[in-house]
Design an enzyme around this catalytic site. Structure first.
Site, PDB file in Angstrom:
ATOM      1  N   HIS A   1      30.492  37.358  40.831  1.00  0.00           N
ATOM      2  CA  HIS A   1      31.045  35.868  40.281  1.00  0.00           C
ATOM      3  C   HIS A   1      29.843  35.160  40.014  1.00  0.00           C
ATOM      4  O   HIS A   1      29.337  34.067  41.051  1.00  0.00           O
ATOM      5  CB  HIS A   1      31.789  35.295  41.569  1.00  0.00           C
ATOM      6  CG  HIS A   1      33.129  35.790  41.898  1.00  0.00           C
ATOM      7  ND1 HIS A   1      34.146  35.487  41.219  1.00  0.00           N
ATOM      8  CD2 HIS A   1      33.428  36.696  42.888  1.00  0.00           C
ATOM      9  CE1 HIS A   1      35.284  36.019  41.670  1.00  0.00           C
ATOM     10  NE2 HIS A   1      34.772  37.068  42.696  1.00  0.00           N
TER      11      HIS A   1
ATOM     12  N   GLU B   1      30.145  32.347  38.415  1.00  0.00           N
ATOM     13  CA  GLU B   1      30.706  31.121  38.652  1.00  0.00           C
ATOM     14  C   GLU B   1      30.466  30.352  40.005  1.00  0.00           C
ATOM     15  O   GLU B   1      30.612  29.192  40.216  1.00  0.00           O
ATOM     16  CB  GLU B   1      31.918  31.092  37.960  1.00  0.00           C
ATOM     17  CG  GLU B   1      33.052  31.759  39.088  1.00  0.00           C
ATOM     18  CD  GLU B   1      33.390  33.077  38.893  1.00  0.00           C
ATOM     19  OE1 GLU B   1      32.319  34.026  38.337  1.00  0.00           O
ATOM     20  OE2 GLU B   1      34.436  33.744  39.058  1.00  0.00           O
TER      21      GLU B   1
ATOM     22  N   CYS C   1      35.169  39.749  37.752  1.00  0.00           N
ATOM     23  CA  CYS C   1      35.629  40.440  39.042  1.00  0.00           C
ATOM     24  C   CYS C   1      37.009  40.689  38.568  1.00  0.00           C
ATOM     25  O   CYS C   1      37.141  41.653  37.765  1.00  0.00           O
ATOM     26  CB  CYS C   1      35.528  39.345  40.520  1.00  0.00           C
ATOM     27  SG  CYS C   1      35.830  40.340  41.620  1.00  0.00           S
TER      28      CYS C   1
END
Ligand code: GLN
Length: 208
Positions: free
Chosen positions: A171, A173, A78
């Site tokens: 994302h 993550e 991002c």
């Protein structure tokens, strides 16, 4: 294997958690000397202009550029992706100018500024990847040296790779799916195995 995560701002804790789950040493990086012994680096999501300003104050911009040019694998998610590419079409800002691509910041506007979607990402496997987009950029142009890894159903490019550099607009993550992190770790592993002099190479990345 040591994969540092730039820890000035943004989603660095989430990245560090996942790398550790995958058994990788994941030091947070804030100072140029902390880049020294890394085999890979992640630039997390967050706010790209703030992150860049902090990178500048901490003296990280040139060392990271040098290390990338000397072959350090880097992955930007991002905001991290915005910082990796050469051009940002709708905003006057500097970047690390490492990937031959053009992005558009906040490309989905305020109406749909966050959404989740199941993406086809063949390099991580057949199962769709549940992707979280938050005020995300998109890739408007990927030049010939850049491999397109994934697109939204309407064709918009959202993940790319150029040699040892990896970038995605979403994302990974923020999900429990570790496959994208695993893919990056494989890039790092491959880079390490390619060069029998990797200890020497590692040491010299900062200096040049
Ligand atoms: N909109 C942010 C930027 O332009 C990126 C958002 C994110 O990383 N989730 O920097």
């Amino acid at each position: 294997m040591r994969v540092g995560v730039l820890a000035l701002q943004g989603t660095f804790i989430e990245h560090i958690d996942i790398l550790r789950q995958l058994g990788t040493e994941a030091p947070p990086v804030r100072l140029p000397r902390e880049l020294d012994t890394l085999d890979g680096l992640i630039i997390p999501g967050g706010e790209s202009t703030t992150m860049l300003r902090l990178m500048d104050s901490f003296g990280l911009v040139q060392p990271i550029k040098n290390m990338a040019r000397n072959g350090l694998p880097i992955w930007g998610t991002c905001a991290g992706m915005i910082l990796l590419v050469k051009d940002v079409s709708n905003y006057e800002m500097e970047t690390l100018e490492l990937m031959n691509a053009k992005v558009r910041r906040n490309a989905f506007g305020s109406q749909v500024d966050s959404f989740e979607v199941d993406l086809e990402i063949p390099v991580v496997g057949e199962e769709p990847f549940h992707a979280v987009f938050i005020r995300a950029p998109v890739i408007e142009e990927a030049r010939p040296s850049v491999e397109i890894l994934s697109r939204l159903p309407d064709g918009t490019i959202v993940a790319i790779r150029q040699d040892r550099l990896l970038a995605c607009a979403f994302h990974p993550e923020f999900t429990d799916d570790l496959r994208f992190h695993d893919y990056f770790l494989n890039m790092v592993r491959q880079e390490l195995s390619h060069d029998p002099r990797n200890e020497v190479l590692r040491g010299s990345r900062l200096g040049s």
